[in-house]
Design a protein around this motif. Structure first.
Motif, PDB file in Angstrom:
ATOM      1  N   GLU A 259       0.964  -1.508   0.315  1.00 60.03           N
ATOM      2  CA  GLU A 259      -0.249  -0.016  -0.046  1.00 60.03           C
ATOM      3  C   GLU A 259       0.976   0.971  -0.079  1.00 60.03           C
ATOM      4  OE1 GLU A 259      -3.676  -1.914   2.020  1.00 60.03           O
ATOM      5  OE2 GLU A 259      -2.098  -0.664   3.457  1.00 60.03           O
ATOM      6  N   ILE A 260       2.400   1.074   0.531  1.00 63.79           N
ATOM      7  CA  ILE A 260       2.844   2.357   0.623  1.00 63.79           C
ATOM      8  C   ILE A 260       3.429   2.641  -0.715  1.00 63.79           C
ATOM      9  CG2 ILE A 260       4.915   2.809   1.942  1.00 63.79           C
ATOM     10  CD1 ILE A 260       4.406   1.707   4.000  1.00 63.79           C
ATOM     11  N   GLY A 261       3.689   1.431  -1.583  1.00 58.27           N
ATOM     12  CA  GLY A 261       4.428   1.479  -2.347  1.00 58.27           C
ATOM     13  C   GLY A 261       3.348   2.529  -3.432  1.00 58.27           C
ATOM     14  N   GLU A 262       2.334   1.990  -3.309  1.00 53.97           N
ATOM     15  CA  GLU A 262       0.934   2.823  -4.319  1.00 53.97           C
ATOM     16  C   GLU A 262       0.835   3.698  -4.559  1.00 53.97           C
ATOM     17  OE1 GLU A 262      -2.648   0.391  -3.598  1.00 53.97           O
ATOM     18  OE2 GLU A 262      -1.350  -1.556  -4.604  1.00 53.97           O
ATOM     19  N   VAL A 263       1.313   4.290  -3.476  1.00 52.34           N
ATOM     20  CA  VAL A 263       1.447   5.898  -2.594  1.00 52.34           C
ATOM     21  C   VAL A 263       2.580   6.399  -3.411  1.00 52.34           C
ATOM     22  CG1 VAL A 263       1.063   7.619  -0.346  1.00 52.34           C
ATOM     23  CG2 VAL A 263       0.113   5.909  -0.577  1.00 52.34           C
ATOM     24  N   LEU A 264       3.444   6.433  -3.213  1.00 50.70           N
ATOM     25  CA  LEU A 264       4.723   6.216  -2.980  1.00 50.70           C
ATOM     26  C   LEU A 264       5.313   6.327  -5.153  1.00 50.70           C
ATOM     27  CD1 LEU A 264       6.864   5.944  -0.234  1.00 50.70           C
ATOM     28  CD2 LEU A 264       6.102   7.847  -0.933  1.00 50.70           C
ATOM     29  N   GLY A 265       4.542   5.226  -6.005  1.00 49.05           N
ATOM     30  CA  GLY A 265       4.654   5.012  -6.685  1.00 49.05           C
ATOM     31  C   GLY A 265       6.152   4.860  -6.789  1.00 49.05           C
ATOM     32  N   VAL A 266       6.003   3.259  -6.784  1.00 50.42           N
ATOM     33  CA  VAL A 266       7.575   2.682  -5.900  1.00 50.42           C
ATOM     34  C   VAL A 266       7.254   0.823  -5.575  1.00 50.42           C
ATOM     35  CG1 VAL A 266       8.782   4.525  -5.807  1.00 50.42           C
ATOM     36  CG2 VAL A 266       7.779   2.567  -3.467  1.00 50.42           C
ATOM     37  N   SER A 267       7.787   0.470  -6.242  1.00 53.46           N
ATOM     38  CA  SER A 267       7.750  -0.926  -6.237  1.00 53.46           C
ATOM     39  C   SER A 267       8.039  -1.239  -4.611  1.00 53.46           C
ATOM     40  CB  SER A 267       8.438  -2.451  -6.177  1.00 53.46           C
ATOM     41  OG  SER A 267       9.892  -2.190  -5.853  1.00 53.46           O
ATOM     42  N   GLN A 268       7.337  -2.714  -3.781  1.00 61.57           N
ATOM     43  CA  GLN A 268       7.446  -3.374  -2.607  1.00 61.57           C
ATOM     44  C   GLN A 268       8.262  -3.932  -2.395  1.00 61.57           C
ATOM     45  OE1 GLN A 268       7.380  -6.749  -1.426  1.00 61.57           O
ATOM     46  NE2 GLN A 268       7.693  -6.172   0.440  1.00 61.57           N
ATOM     47  N   MET A 269       9.151  -4.187  -2.815  1.00 57.44           N
ATOM     48  CA  MET A 269      10.412  -4.697  -2.512  1.00 57.44           C
ATOM     49  C   MET A 269      11.628  -3.229  -2.287  1.00 57.44           C
ATOM     50  SD  MET A 269      12.663  -6.736  -1.785  1.00 57.44           S
ATOM     51  CE  MET A 269      11.921  -8.380  -3.236  1.00 57.44           C
ATOM     52  N   HIS A 270      10.996  -2.009  -2.864  1.00 55.79           N
ATOM     53  CA  HIS A 270      11.938  -0.905  -2.825  1.00 55.79           C
ATOM     54  C   HIS A 270      11.939   0.280  -1.517  1.00 55.79           C
ATOM     55  CE1 HIS A 270      14.751   3.087  -3.720  1.00 55.79           C
ATOM     56  NE2 HIS A 270      13.347   4.138  -3.621  1.00 55.79           N
ATOM     57  N   VAL A 271      10.177  -0.457  -0.955  1.00 52.98           N
ATOM     58  CA  VAL A 271      10.007   0.115  -0.064  1.00 52.98           C
ATOM     59  C   VAL A 271      10.494  -0.958   0.691  1.00 52.98           C
ATOM     60  CG1 VAL A 271       7.681   0.331   1.901  1.00 52.98           C
ATOM     61  CG2 VAL A 271       7.357   1.047  -0.637  1.00 52.98           C
ATOM     62  N   SER A 272      10.669  -1.411   1.672  1.00 51.28           N
ATOM     63  CA  SER A 272      11.091  -3.380   2.101  1.00 51.28           C
ATOM     64  C   SER A 272      12.451  -2.285   2.328  1.00 51.28           C
ATOM     65  CB  SER A 272      11.598  -4.195   1.719  1.00 51.28           C
ATOM     66  OG  SER A 272      11.529  -5.066   2.580  1.00 51.28           O
ATOM     67  N   ARG A 273      13.587  -2.032   1.067  1.00 47.41           N
ATOM     68  CA  ARG A 273      14.609  -1.481   1.499  1.00 47.41           C
ATOM     69  C   ARG A 273      14.627   0.178   2.133  1.00 47.41           C
ATOM     70  NH1 ARG A 273      15.241  -3.403  -4.092  1.00 47.41           N
ATOM     71  NH2 ARG A 273      15.217  -1.724  -4.722  1.00 47.41           N
ATOM     72  N   LEU A 274      14.245   1.017   2.253  1.00 47.62           N
ATOM     73  CA  LEU A 274      13.511   2.291   2.094  1.00 47.62           C
ATOM     74  C   LEU A 274      13.181   2.067   3.810  1.00 47.62           C
ATOM     75  CD1 LEU A 274      11.695   4.381  -0.337  1.00 47.62           C
ATOM     76  CD2 LEU A 274      13.625   4.774   0.235  1.00 47.62           C
ATOM     77  N   LEU A 275      12.661   1.989   4.355  1.00 44.17           N
ATOM     78  CA  LEU A 275      12.513   1.086   5.779  1.00 44.17           C
ATOM     79  C   LEU A 275      13.391   0.458   5.894  1.00 44.17           C
ATOM     80  CD1 LEU A 275       8.753  -0.199   5.489  1.00 44.17           C
ATOM     81  CD2 LEU A 275       9.416   2.146   6.365  1.00 44.17           C
ATOM     82  N   THR A 276      14.223  -0.348   5.791  1.00 43.48           N
ATOM     83  CA  THR A 276      15.214  -1.354   6.728  1.00 43.48           C
ATOM     84  C   THR A 276      16.108  -0.215   6.978  1.00 43.48           C
ATOM     85  OG1 THR A 276      14.861  -3.480   5.435  1.00 43.48           O
ATOM     86  CG2 THR A 276      17.014  -3.094   6.362  1.00 43.48           C
ATOM     87  N   ARG A 277      16.590   0.975   5.635  1.00 47.50           N
ATOM     88  CA  ARG A 277      17.538   1.487   5.689  1.00 47.50           C
ATOM     89  C   ARG A 277      17.293   3.289   6.735  1.00 47.50           C
ATOM     90  NH1 ARG A 277      17.275   6.536   4.781  1.00 47.50           N
ATOM     91  NH2 ARG A 277      15.724   6.456   2.658  1.00 47.50           N
ATOM     92  N   ILE A 278      16.003   3.223   7.492  1.00 47.81           N
ATOM     93  CA  ILE A 278      15.470   4.040   8.404  1.00 47.81           C
ATOM     94  C   ILE A 278      15.022   3.906   9.372  1.00 47.81           C
ATOM     95  CG2 ILE A 278      13.314   5.524   8.894  1.00 47.81           C
ATOM     96  CD1 ILE A 278      12.549   5.660   5.605  1.00 47.81           C
ATOM     97  N   THR A 279      15.268   2.010   9.553  1.00 51.63           N
ATOM     98  CA  THR A 279      14.709   1.696  10.960  1.00 51.63           C
ATOM     99  C   THR A 279      16.181   1.280  11.497  1.00 51.63           C
ATOM    100  OG1 THR A 279      14.665  -0.921  10.130  1.00 51.63           O
ATOM    101  CG2 THR A 279      12.898   0.354  10.575  1.00 51.63           C
ATOM    102  N   THR A 280      16.600   1.539  10.882  1.00 56.73           N
ATOM    103  CA  THR A 280      19.023   1.172  10.930  1.00 56.73           C
ATOM    104  C   THR A 280      19.392   2.299  11.573  1.00 56.73           C
ATOM    105  OG1 THR A 280      18.599  -0.747   8.912  1.00 56.73           O
ATOM    106  CG2 THR A 280      21.284   0.472   9.951  1.00 56.73           C
ATOM    107  N   LYS A 281      19.591   3.268  10.847  1.00 57.76           N
ATOM    108  CA  LYS A 281      19.563   4.314  10.700  1.00 57.76           C
ATOM    109  C   LYS A 281      19.175   4.708  12.478  1.00 57.76           C
ATOM    110  CE  LYS A 281      19.968   9.453   9.273  1.00 57.76           C
ATOM    111  NZ  LYS A 281      19.503  10.324   8.796  1.00 57.76           N
ATOM    112  N   LEU A 282      17.810   5.201  12.704  1.00 55.80           N
ATOM    113  CA  LEU A 282      16.633   5.311  13.964  1.00 55.80           C
ATOM    114  C   LEU A 282      17.772   4.609  15.553  1.00 55.80           C
ATOM    115  CD1 LEU A 282      13.129   5.412  12.862  1.00 55.80           C
ATOM    116  CD2 LEU A 282      14.852   6.872  14.358  1.00 55.80           C
ATOM    117  N   ARG A 283      17.833   2.923  15.114  1.00 54.71           N
ATOM    118  CA  ARG A 283      17.966   1.855  15.815  1.00 54.71           C
ATOM    119  C   ARG A 283      19.792   1.874  15.611  1.00 54.71           C
ATOM    120  NH1 ARG A 283      17.584  -2.261  13.090  1.00 54.71           N
ATOM    121  NH2 ARG A 283      15.583  -2.710  13.994  1.00 54.71           N
ATOM    122  N   GLU A 284      20.759   2.760  15.305  1.00 55.73           N
ATOM    123  CA  GLU A 284      22.252   3.143  15.443  1.00 55.73           C
ATOM    124  C   GLU A 284      21.729   4.505  16.189  1.00 55.73           C
ATOM    125  OE1 GLU A 284      23.714   3.510  12.100  1.00 55.73           O
ATOM    126  OE2 GLU A 284      23.643   1.179  11.724  1.00 55.73           O
TER     127      GLU A 284
END
Length: 290
Positions: A259-284
């Protein structure tokens, strides 16, 4: 019984009968069965011989071992003072024997004192050190262990003199130490004994006594979450608008990655990579130790 001729002697180890003959000493086959009076007389003979032997030699070792076995009754006698600690009696006998050995190594006939009189304080002292070092439920420095004993004696003495419990200042003056040292000793005394939190506590109400564990508070399960939320706020503010929007959609609106991918106009796989990058940054950011 004649200690020079009729006392049967020799330790239960190979060659002892021959050694006793060579050293012109009585043979002791069963030292534990020798009567106390005879043991004293035989010990005197062995001490005389021990003084003339070179330490570390076979002869010296034989005479020393015989003296130890002849006088083990002193250890049992001293250990009898601590019969209320029956569960530790084996350990008490062992440490008491160490005290006996020290006494034998330091005894000199020139002192003109009976060996038993000389040895018992060594034996009892070793046993008391054993209790001092092992009886504490929580390990504290020996200085504080000894201070606890001094405080107990001082408290008893001053309580009788003053007809009331002494203050910290009075205890400090009595012992000739600083008041903060008295406080330190009192706090350390709490480590002498420890009780299980599962032991039922006295309760003045009609209800059955409940264990202390039921009355102790527990950490709030949500406290860590609240702390993490507060710590995350400044980290989230540092993200760009797109990343904050992705976090809001995923964790605030609980949208799926598709659903996020549809809003942003990107694939679900790309959303997964974005979430991983964001959460990793916050965790660090959360794990940084300042």
């Amino acid at each position: 019984m004649s200690t020079a001729s009729t006392v049967t002697t020799a330790l239960s180890q190979p060659g002892t009968r021959c050694l006793s003959t060579e050293l012109d000493l009585p043979e002791v086959t069963n030292p534990g069965a020798v009567a106390p009076k005879d043991a004293r007389e035989i010990s005197r003979i062995f001490f005389v011989r021990l003084a003339s032997l070179e330490e570390g030699t076979r002869d010296h070792q034989y005479v020393r071992n015989t003296l130890i076995e002849l006088n083990l009754a002193l250890v049992k006698y001293a250990a009898g003072r601590f019969r209320n600690r029956a569960e530790q009696m084996e350990d008490i006998i062992q440490v008491g024997t160490i005290g006996l050995i020290k006494a034998i190594d330091r005894f000199e006939l020139s002192r003109e004192v009976e060996f038993a009189t000389f040895a018992v304080p060594y034996i009892v002292g070793e046993i008391k050190r054993f209790f001092r070092d092992t009886s504490w439920a929580v390990h504290v420095p020996r200085r504080l262990q000894e201070l606890r004993i001094d405080l107990a004696k001082a408290t008893d003495d001053l309580s009788q003199r003053l007809d009331r419990s002494p203050t910290m200042a009075e205890l400090a003056e009595y012992l000739g130490i600083e008041e903060h040292e008295v406080i330190e000793g009192v706090v350390a005394s709490n480590g002498y004994t420890a009780g299980s939190i599962d032991i039922p506590m006295d309760d003045s109400s009609d209800n059955a006594a409940t264990p202390l564990s039921d009355r102790l508070g527990a950490p709030d399960a949500d406290l860590e979450i609240a702390e993490n939320v507060q710590a995350l706020k400044p980290l989230i503010e540092e993200l760009d608008e797109r990343d904050r929007k992705i976090l809001q959609m995923r964790f605030g609106d609980e949208m799926t990655q598709s659903e996020i991918g549809e809003v942003l106009g990107v694939s679900q796989m790309h959303v997964s990579r974005l979430l991983t990058r964001i959460t990793t940054k916050l965790r660090e950011g959360l794990l940084v130790v300042e």
